[in-house]
Design an enzyme around this catalytic site. Sequence first.
Site, PDB file in Angstrom:
ATOM      1  N   PRO A  17      -2.952  -0.310   2.762  1.00  0.00           N
ATOM      2  CG  PRO A  17      -2.304   1.879   2.350  1.00  0.00           C
ATOM      3  CD  PRO A  17      -1.830   0.605   2.930  1.00  0.00           C
ATOM      4  CB  THR A  28      -2.733  -9.882  -4.483  1.00  0.00           C
ATOM      5  OG1 THR A  28      -3.817  -9.255  -3.812  1.00  0.00           O
ATOM      6  CG2 THR A  28      -3.192 -11.172  -5.112  1.00  0.00           C
ATOM      7  CD  GLU A  82     -10.515  25.018  -9.919  1.00  0.00           C
ATOM      8  OE1 GLU A  82      -9.445  24.815  -9.309  1.00  0.00           O
ATOM      9  OE2 GLU A  82     -11.576  24.421  -9.653  1.00  0.00           O
ATOM     10  CG  HIS A 130      -8.462  26.361  -5.185  1.00  0.00           C
ATOM     11  ND1 HIS A 130      -8.746  26.227  -3.867  1.00  0.00           N
ATOM     12  CD2 HIS A 130      -9.499  25.766  -5.852  1.00  0.00           C
ATOM     13  CE1 HIS A 130      -9.909  25.590  -3.731  1.00  0.00           C
ATOM     14  NE2 HIS A 130     -10.381  25.307  -4.927  1.00  0.00           N
ATOM     15  CG  ASP A 163     -12.406  23.300  -2.549  1.00  0.00           C
ATOM     16  OD1 ASP A 163     -11.728  22.401  -3.069  1.00  0.00           O
ATOM     17  OD2 ASP A 163     -12.882  24.269  -3.173  1.00  0.00           O
TER      18      ASP A 163
HETATM   19  P1  ADP Z   1      -3.438  -5.385  -2.942  1.00  0.00           P
HETATM   20  O1  ADP Z   1      -3.531  -6.869  -2.834  1.00  0.00           O
HETATM   21  O2  ADP Z   1      -2.511  -4.774  -1.946  1.00  0.00           O
HETATM   22  O3  ADP Z   1      -4.757  -4.686  -2.988  1.00  0.00           O
HETATM   23  P2  ADP Z   1      -2.347  -6.037  -5.513  1.00  0.00           P
HETATM   24  O4  ADP Z   1      -1.204  -6.867  -5.102  1.00  0.00           O
HETATM   25  O5  ADP Z   1      -3.568  -6.771  -5.979  1.00  0.00           O
HETATM   26  O6  ADP Z   1      -2.754  -5.047  -4.347  1.00  0.00           O
HETATM   27  O7  ADP Z   1      -1.873  -5.023  -6.628  1.00  0.00           O
HETATM   28  C1  ADP Z   1      -2.681  -4.685  -7.735  1.00  0.00           C
HETATM   29  C2  ADP Z   1      -1.826  -4.354  -8.947  1.00  0.00           C
HETATM   30  O8  ADP Z   1      -1.067  -3.168  -8.696  1.00  0.00           O
HETATM   31  C3  ADP Z   1      -0.788  -5.412  -9.249  1.00  0.00           C
HETATM   32  O9  ADP Z   1      -1.293  -6.367 -10.137  1.00  0.00           O
HETATM   33  C4  ADP Z   1       0.350  -4.616  -9.869  1.00  0.00           C
HETATM   34  O10 ADP Z   1       0.141  -4.410 -11.233  1.00  0.00           O
HETATM   35  C5  ADP Z   1       0.247  -3.265  -9.188  1.00  0.00           C
HETATM   36  N1  ADP Z   1       1.159  -3.138  -8.033  1.00  0.00           N
HETATM   37  C6  ADP Z   1       0.801  -2.892  -6.745  1.00  0.00           C
HETATM   38  N2  ADP Z   1       1.883  -2.789  -5.950  1.00  0.00           N
HETATM   39  C7  ADP Z   1       2.959  -2.995  -6.731  1.00  0.00           C
HETATM   40  C8  ADP Z   1       4.367  -3.032  -6.499  1.00  0.00           C
HETATM   41  N3  ADP Z   1       4.874  -2.824  -5.266  1.00  0.00           N
HETATM   42  N4  ADP Z   1       5.185  -3.280  -7.544  1.00  0.00           N
HETATM   43  C9  ADP Z   1       4.686  -3.483  -8.772  1.00  0.00           C
HETATM   44  N5  ADP Z   1       3.379  -3.458  -9.059  1.00  0.00           N
HETATM   45  C10 ADP Z   1       2.508  -3.209  -8.075  1.00  0.00           C
END
Ligand code: ADP
Length: 501
Positions: free
Chosen positions: A111, A117, A337, A340, A411
């Site tokens: 996800p 990245t 609410e 719920h 809902d």
């Molecule tokens: P993706 O590439 O899976 O969409 P990213 O690597 O771009 O996600 O993550 C976006 C931001 O979310 C990162 O810059 C970081 O700040 C935070 N983040 C996401 N996953 C982690 C993790 N496992 N540990 C620390 N920070 C995270």
Amino acid sequence: MSKYGKEILIGTVPVVIVFLYFLGVNIIPIVFMTVILGTFLYMNRARNGMGVGSDRKSRAAATPSYLTFDDIGGQERAKRELKEALDFLIRYDDIKRLGIRPLKGMLLTGPPGTGKTLMAKASAHYTNSIFLAASGSEFVEMYVGVGASRVRDLFKEARTRAQKENKDSAIIFIDEIDVIGGKRDGGQQKEYDQTLNQLLTEMDGIHTSESPRVLIMAATNRKEMLDSALLRPGRFDRHIEVDLPDKKARLHILNIHAKNKPMAEDVNLELIAQETFQFSGAQLESVMNEAAIYAMREELETIQQRHLSLAVDKVMLGEKTDRESTKEERDRVALHELGHAIVAERVRPGSVSQVSLSPRGKALGFVRHNPQSDQYLYTKEQIEEQIMIALGGSVAEEMFYGGRSTGSRNDFEQSLQMVRTMMDSGLTRLGIIDRSMVTKQELMKENGAILEDLTGRTRELLELHRPVFEQSLEILIAEEVLSGEQFRQLLAQHSKVEQIA
Ligand code: ADP
């Protein structure tokens, strides 16, 4: 220094030359040499900065590539698998000796916001490689051939940069690979095909003996959409799954993002980790950031626990809005609410943490539930209870107003999703099925029967609690919030009255 080095050089060289001229030195050879050197440097720079590579280069430079695996919270399995695979790139001599096919492509699936990245960047650091990033959507152009030439440029840039910076390898990260690598069914645009073909050609052109070695890492949330040509051995044949973090991983991520923030001494991040079930790493980062903003708004030195709780609400439900609502609307939302909340407290005692009437994001009110432990497996009864909680709002509106409103849309979406899960898990009267085995009518019939039955059960339960609605409504309208404790007291009082009667 390097940033201003050029300016300083341009400023000092003419001054020195003029100074030497006044001293009577013959400056013609010096001027000659300077012009040649300047022209050479200019041409070199122009060549490297040409084409699409230049903007990507500036992006890669702006994002530090010294990120390490320690900066990534949780994801232990993914990190381990990744490191094992990357060792192929590092143990170059062994690979060559044993004649192992070079690792060319790695696919990270999972996800959004789970750190794909980050993993690619950390991999570049781990293998001492150049890091270049691009997104699948960057290759999509109206003009045929542009995408393909961008792919070519990307690979070229990776090689020239690695050579220039004296590195043995380069990692190219392509986010959203599904945009260019989707299944080719013939009906797609020619442009996509050409881009994908170019990528495959570049990958096939990578050899073990080559230096610098190029590794492509790609990320997608939809692996099943990818063309099989991409997943063949020798292409993206290493797949690493990156999941949403569990509680321990969430705590780890929160701690990483708390490092540069002043936290109050009594802050309990474990509680926040518990409350943020199904949050991604990016959402957790956002929670820490929003909490810091709340602390700044209050002019405080440190971030308090309540800032963190507010930040969780904000990330989950959106910012508080100043939307003005009419008295009728507020009454209706309050009863909705409470519907719920009453069902939730009855099926899972102690689960309601707050009922609130303040509008947030698109919601006009909300019930906050106490954190439960992470759960990935549900029984039929548990899903039914969950559906009843979701239906509680609309049933309450029907009880007091004789009809529903548009406030139940979300809902119902949730309820339908849960019924679908029940069907796919073989928890309905249809038995174990694949959806294509049954007709739409049969599915609709079963769906209707389940929801009707659960609506009836919800109504029976809520009818038993009419007085609780009336008393809670007063407090909720006056104070906007009803704490879990207050709410439980009202419920308990009512139960006692019932027992005496
Ligand atoms: P993706 O590439 O899976 O969409 P990213 O690597 O771009 O996600 O993550 C976006 C931001 O979310 C990162 O810059 C970081 O700040 C935070 N983040 C996401 N996953 C982690 C993790 N496992 N540990 C620390 N920070 C995270």
